[in-house]
Design a protein around this motif. Structure first.
Motif: not given
Length: 166
Positions: A61-89
């Motif tokens: 929550v401190k960085t708002i967006l998850p850092p690439h080292a933790l998980c790339p945005l295309k591969e991150a899922r939050w809230g919905l498993c079928w939608m990646n974080f980048q598409t959600l944003i």
């Protein structure tokens, strides 16, 4: 104006408190779900699922967006498993922009219509004022004519004999 400032301050205070509490209580429940699947991980709102590492991590929550080292945005899922974080944003940004543009269009239309109505009302008032002015001038002319008739009747139509004393 003052009420909206108080409301805004209250919302910001609540948001700040929610952020502090979210940061101050580290949740180890996300890391305990590493061996599970995406649906199991995302049941907890504070968890983020990374497809490449198949791991469940606490959302940073401190960085708002998850850092690439933790998980790339295309591969991150939050809230919905079928939608990646980048598409959600991107989706939320587009919806937010559409909402703001719609609000601006509504405000513009309301202001324009209000001005149109006031111009119409102003023209109506101007027409009434002109009508009243012409009636008043007609009455004044009739009154002057009656006064002149009375002066002629009583022989007062000439020069005032007392004007030389003034």
């Amino acid at each position: 104006m003052m009420d909206s400032r108080i409301c805004l301050a209250a919302v910001l205070l609540l948001f700040g408190l929610a952020t502090v509490f979210a940061q101050s209580s580290p949740d180890q429940a996300c890391e305990s779900k590493n061996g599970t699947n995406c649906e199991e991980c995302l049941r907890n709102v504070s968890c983020l699922w990374c497809i490449t590492s198949k791991s469940c991590v606490t959302y940073p929550v401190k960085t708002i967006l998850p850092p690439h080292a933790l998980c790339p945005l295309k591969e991150a899922r939050w809230g919905l498993c079928w939608m990646n974080f980048q598409t959600l944003i991107i989706t939320l940004s587009v919806l937010g922009a559409i909402l703001i543009i719609a609000l601006m269009i509504c405000l513009f239309c309301c202001c324009k219509c209000e001005n149109f109505g006031s111009k119409r009302t102003e023209a109506k008032l101007q027409k009434q004022a002109t009508k009243t002015r012409t009636k008043q001038e007609e009455r004044k002319a009739e009154m002057n004519e009656r006064h002149n008739d009375i002066r002629k009747k009583y022989g007062l139509s000439g020069q005032n004999p007392y004007s030389k004393f003034a």
